[in-house]
Design a protein around this motif. Structure first.
Motif, PDB file in Angstrom:
ATOM      1  N   THR A  39     -42.440  67.871  48.358  1.00  0.00           N
ATOM      2  CA  THR A  39     -42.832  69.449  48.414  1.00  0.00           C
ATOM      3  C   THR A  39     -43.838  69.702  49.377  1.00  0.00           C
ATOM      4  O   THR A  39     -44.903  68.836  48.901  1.00  0.00           O
ATOM      5  N   THR A  40     -43.907  70.529  49.998  1.00  0.00           N
ATOM      6  CA  THR A  40     -44.832  70.794  50.922  1.00  0.00           C
ATOM      7  C   THR A  40     -46.146  71.689  50.184  1.00  0.00           C
ATOM      8  O   THR A  40     -45.667  72.211  49.093  1.00  0.00           O
ATOM      9  N   GLY A  41     -47.077  71.810  50.625  1.00  0.00           N
ATOM     10  CA  GLY A  41     -48.076  72.745  50.145  1.00  0.00           C
ATOM     11  C   GLY A  41     -47.708  74.312  50.804  1.00  0.00           C
ATOM     12  O   GLY A  41     -46.623  74.385  51.427  1.00  0.00           O
ATOM     13  N   VAL A  42     -48.400  75.154  50.258  1.00  0.00           N
ATOM     14  CA  VAL A  42     -48.207  76.626  50.841  1.00  0.00           C
ATOM     15  C   VAL A  42     -48.095  76.287  52.478  1.00  0.00           C
ATOM     16  O   VAL A  42     -49.257  76.096  52.939  1.00  0.00           O
ATOM     17  N   LEU A  43     -46.893  76.777  53.233  1.00  0.00           N
ATOM     18  CA  LEU A  43     -47.383  76.889  54.768  1.00  0.00           C
ATOM     19  C   LEU A  43     -47.735  78.179  55.108  1.00  0.00           C
ATOM     20  O   LEU A  43     -47.921  78.245  56.514  1.00  0.00           O
ATOM     21  N   GLY A  44     -47.852  78.888  54.526  1.00  0.00           N
ATOM     22  CA  GLY A  44     -48.540  80.356  54.844  1.00  0.00           C
ATOM     23  C   GLY A  44     -48.079  81.770  54.153  1.00  0.00           C
ATOM     24  O   GLY A  44     -47.199  81.485  53.455  1.00  0.00           O
TER      25      GLY A  44
END
Length: 86
Positions: A39-44
């Protein structure tokens, strides 16, 4: 709400959107066939869910292909400036 998933090169890209104050934050889960996931962090933060989904899928495909990762085409400040001008 359920958001669309996308299969790309035997992996599944699953966006996770959250709406806050008229903006949409997006994370991305990249799941392999053996159910291992990252899972990525918040991308934007994005002005609409379609833009958030589009960016998340572009980001996931670039990551899988080991290409340079994209950046959002605008900033939150630019969005707020456009809203004030309207």
């Amino acid at each position: 709400m359920e958001w669309p998933e996308m299969r790309y090169k035997e992996l599944v890209l699953v966006p996770d959107l959250a709406e806050d104050d008229g903006m949409y934050a997006v994370k991305l889960v990249i799941r392999s066939p053996d159910r291992i996931q990252h899972t990525t962090g918040v991308l934007g933060d994005f002005p609409c869910p379609i833009e958030a989904l589009r960016f998340a899928f572009q980001y996931g495909m670039a990551r899988i292909d080991h290409r340079p990762l994209p950046s959002p085409e605008w900033t939150v400040q630019e969005w707020h400036d456009r809203q004030l001008a309207a």
